[in-house]
Scaffold this motif. Structure first.
Motif, PDB file in Angstrom:
ATOM      1  N   UNK A   1     -42.180 -36.315  54.015  1.00 19.01           N
ATOM      2  CA  UNK A   1     -42.889 -37.260  55.280  1.00 19.01           C
ATOM      3  C   UNK A   1     -42.401 -36.257  56.557  1.00 19.01           C
ATOM      4  N   UNK A   2     -43.610 -36.032  57.233  1.00 21.13           N
ATOM      5  CA  UNK A   2     -43.385 -35.123  58.495  1.00 21.13           C
ATOM      6  C   UNK A   2     -42.759 -35.937  59.688  1.00 21.13           C
ATOM      7  N   UNK A   3     -41.728 -35.616  60.019  1.00 24.84           N
ATOM      8  CA  UNK A   3     -40.863 -36.522  60.996  1.00 24.84           C
ATOM      9  C   UNK A   3     -40.555 -35.640  61.997  1.00 24.84           C
ATOM     10  N   UNK A   4     -40.927 -36.597  63.438  1.00 25.55           N
ATOM     11  CA  UNK A   4     -40.678 -35.936  64.541  1.00 25.55           C
ATOM     12  C   UNK A   4     -39.773 -36.790  65.460  1.00 25.55           C
ATOM     13  N   UNK A   5     -39.052 -36.069  66.285  1.00 24.92           N
ATOM     14  CA  UNK A   5     -37.929 -36.762  67.195  1.00 24.92           C
ATOM     15  C   UNK A   5     -38.258 -36.773  68.584  1.00 24.92           C
ATOM     16  N   UNK A   6     -38.179 -37.845  69.384  1.00 26.20           N
ATOM     17  CA  UNK A   6     -38.404 -38.003  70.593  1.00 26.20           C
ATOM     18  C   UNK A   6     -37.144 -38.531  71.206  1.00 26.20           C
ATOM     19  N   UNK A   7     -36.696 -37.650  72.026  1.00 31.20           N
ATOM     20  CA  UNK A   7     -35.167 -37.840  72.742  1.00 31.20           C
ATOM     21  C   UNK A   7     -35.793 -38.473  74.019  1.00 31.20           C
ATOM     22  N   UNK A   8     -35.371 -39.892  74.367  1.00 32.64           N
ATOM     23  CA  UNK A   8     -36.068 -40.248  75.531  1.00 32.64           C
ATOM     24  C   UNK A   8     -34.993 -40.650  76.478  1.00 32.64           C
TER      25      UNK A   8
ATOM     26  N   UNK B   1     -32.537 -28.752  72.624  1.00 29.80           N
ATOM     27  CA  UNK B   1     -32.210 -27.364  71.768  1.00 29.80           C
ATOM     28  C   UNK B   1     -30.926 -27.739  70.738  1.00 29.80           C
ATOM     29  N   UNK B   2     -29.858 -28.527  71.001  1.00 31.73           N
ATOM     30  CA  UNK B   2     -28.834 -28.860  70.064  1.00 31.73           C
ATOM     31  C   UNK B   2     -29.245 -29.372  68.907  1.00 31.73           C
ATOM     32  N   UNK B   3     -30.356 -30.432  68.930  1.00 28.58           N
ATOM     33  CA  UNK B   3     -30.921 -31.146  67.892  1.00 28.58           C
ATOM     34  C   UNK B   3     -31.706 -30.174  67.086  1.00 28.58           C
ATOM     35  N   UNK B   4     -32.494 -29.446  67.691  1.00 27.72           N
ATOM     36  CA  UNK B   4     -33.390 -28.423  67.097  1.00 27.72           C
ATOM     37  C   UNK B   4     -32.458 -27.528  66.059  1.00 27.72           C
ATOM     38  N   UNK B   5     -31.293 -27.154  66.735  1.00 26.89           N
ATOM     39  CA  UNK B   5     -30.614 -26.262  65.871  1.00 26.89           C
ATOM     40  C   UNK B   5     -29.801 -26.740  64.763  1.00 26.89           C
ATOM     41  N   UNK B   6     -29.389 -28.104  65.133  1.00 24.16           N
ATOM     42  CA  UNK B   6     -28.728 -28.708  63.873  1.00 24.16           C
ATOM     43  C   UNK B   6     -29.407 -29.431  62.997  1.00 24.16           C
TER      44      UNK B   6
ATOM     45  N   UNK C   1     -33.318 -31.006  60.710  1.00 26.30           N
ATOM     46  CA  UNK C   1     -34.258 -30.502  59.994  1.00 26.30           C
ATOM     47  C   UNK C   1     -35.453 -31.181  59.942  1.00 26.30           C
ATOM     48  N   UNK C   2     -35.819 -31.317  61.442  1.00 25.55           N
ATOM     49  CA  UNK C   2     -37.111 -32.228  61.630  1.00 25.55           C
ATOM     50  C   UNK C   2     -38.299 -31.240  62.223  1.00 25.55           C
ATOM     51  N   UNK C   3     -39.423 -31.360  61.792  1.00 25.62           N
ATOM     52  CA  UNK C   3     -40.623 -30.942  62.150  1.00 25.62           C
ATOM     53  C   UNK C   3     -40.716 -30.669  63.432  1.00 25.62           C
ATOM     54  N   UNK C   4     -40.330 -31.566  64.311  1.00 27.99           N
ATOM     55  CA  UNK C   4     -40.692 -31.371  65.731  1.00 27.99           C
ATOM     56  C   UNK C   4     -39.690 -32.146  66.559  1.00 27.99           C
ATOM     57  N   UNK C   5     -39.103 -31.686  67.434  1.00 29.58           N
ATOM     58  CA  UNK C   5     -38.177 -32.409  68.524  1.00 29.58           C
ATOM     59  C   UNK C   5     -38.662 -32.179  69.931  1.00 29.58           C
ATOM     60  N   UNK C   6     -38.722 -33.311  70.585  1.00 29.23           N
ATOM     61  CA  UNK C   6     -39.321 -33.193  71.910  1.00 29.23           C
ATOM     62  C   UNK C   6     -38.524 -34.134  72.865  1.00 29.23           C
ATOM     63  N   UNK C   7     -38.650 -34.173  74.098  1.00 24.14           N
ATOM     64  CA  UNK C   7     -37.910 -34.818  75.233  1.00 24.14           C
ATOM     65  C   UNK C   7     -39.205 -35.549  75.693  1.00 24.14           C
ATOM     66  N   UNK C   8     -38.794 -36.868  76.180  1.00 22.56           N
ATOM     67  CA  UNK C   8     -39.541 -37.545  77.224  1.00 22.56           C
ATOM     68  C   UNK C   8     -38.874 -38.357  78.045  1.00 22.56           C
ATOM     69  N   UNK C   9     -39.606 -38.559  79.096  1.00 21.41           N
ATOM     70  CA  UNK C   9     -38.847 -39.587  80.072  1.00 21.41           C
ATOM     71  C   UNK C   9     -39.521 -40.823  80.248  1.00 21.41           C
ATOM     72  N   UNK C  10     -38.632 -41.843  80.593  1.00 21.82           N
ATOM     73  CA  UNK C  10     -39.435 -43.241  80.696  1.00 21.82           C
ATOM     74  C   UNK C  10     -40.005 -43.358  81.979  1.00 21.82           C
ATOM     75  N   UNK C  11     -39.539 -42.782  83.176  1.00 22.63           N
ATOM     76  CA  UNK C  11     -39.885 -42.777  84.364  1.00 22.63           C
ATOM     77  C   UNK C  11     -39.781 -41.348  85.314  1.00 22.63           C
ATOM     78  N   UNK C  12     -40.368 -41.295  86.279  1.00 24.31           N
ATOM     79  CA  UNK C  12     -40.248 -40.091  87.070  1.00 24.31           C
ATOM     80  C   UNK C  12     -40.700 -38.823  86.747  1.00 24.31           C
TER      81      UNK C  12
ATOM     82  N   UNK D   1     -49.823 -33.232  66.175  1.00 25.45           N
ATOM     83  CA  UNK D   1     -49.188 -32.441  65.364  1.00 25.45           C
ATOM     84  C   UNK D   1     -49.248 -32.748  63.727  1.00 25.45           C
ATOM     85  N   UNK D   2     -49.629 -34.154  63.720  1.00 25.20           N
ATOM     86  CA  UNK D   2     -49.614 -34.764  62.293  1.00 25.20           C
ATOM     87  C   UNK D   2     -48.306 -35.402  61.912  1.00 25.20           C
ATOM     88  N   UNK D   3     -47.479 -35.787  62.664  1.00 21.91           N
ATOM     89  CA  UNK D   3     -46.260 -36.476  62.298  1.00 21.91           C
ATOM     90  C   UNK D   3     -46.655 -37.882  61.929  1.00 21.91           C
TER      91      UNK D   3
END
Length: 121
Positions: A1-8, A26-31, A33-44, A59-61
């Motif tokens: 299953x293609x799994x993406x991670x969003x660090x909010x 970058x630390x999560x990407x390096x450690x 095994x996720x197809x995609x890791x991105x950051x997001x902000x709730x505000x601002x 991206x088909x996650x």
């Protein structure tokens, strides 16, 4: 299953506050095994949570885990984030969106705080 991670993160009016989020990403990407890791902000800051969820869908996650970088179980965790995720889940029914627990009073956080105290002692 293609799994993406969003660090909010909460977000900040100061653009340089996003540097820390990028470093954690970058630390999560390096450690991990996720197809995609991105950051997001709730505000601002951009990208915001809906924008990153849209990118994950494009991206088909099949599964997206939203990891809130929040210490407290406050209004954002109880009301705001679940409301955004419910609205976005209806837009992407083919993608499972899961909200992880907030950081909370974790022993690892206490150890980091003790390290910071030792640094200045």
């Amino acid at each position: 299953m293609k799994t993406g991670i969003i660090l909010l993160s909460h977000g900040s009016r100061l653009p340089e506050a996003q540097i820390t989020l990028r470093q954690i990403k970058e630390q999560i990407i390096q450690s991990g095994n996720y197809e995609l890791v991105e950051g997001a902000s709730l505000q601002f800051n951009q990208p915001d949570l809906p924008t990153v969820l849209c990118a994950m869908a494009r991206c088909g996650m099949q599964r997206v885990v939203v990891v809130p970088i929040f210490i407290y179980q406050g209004m954002h965790m109880k009301r705001d984030i679940p409301a955004v995720l419910a609205a976005e889940q209806s837009r992407y029914p083919e993608m499972e969106i899961v909200l992880a627990k907030n950081i909370g009073a974790d022993r690892k956080l206490a150890e980091i705080i003790m390290d910071r105290i030792q640094e200045v002692s």
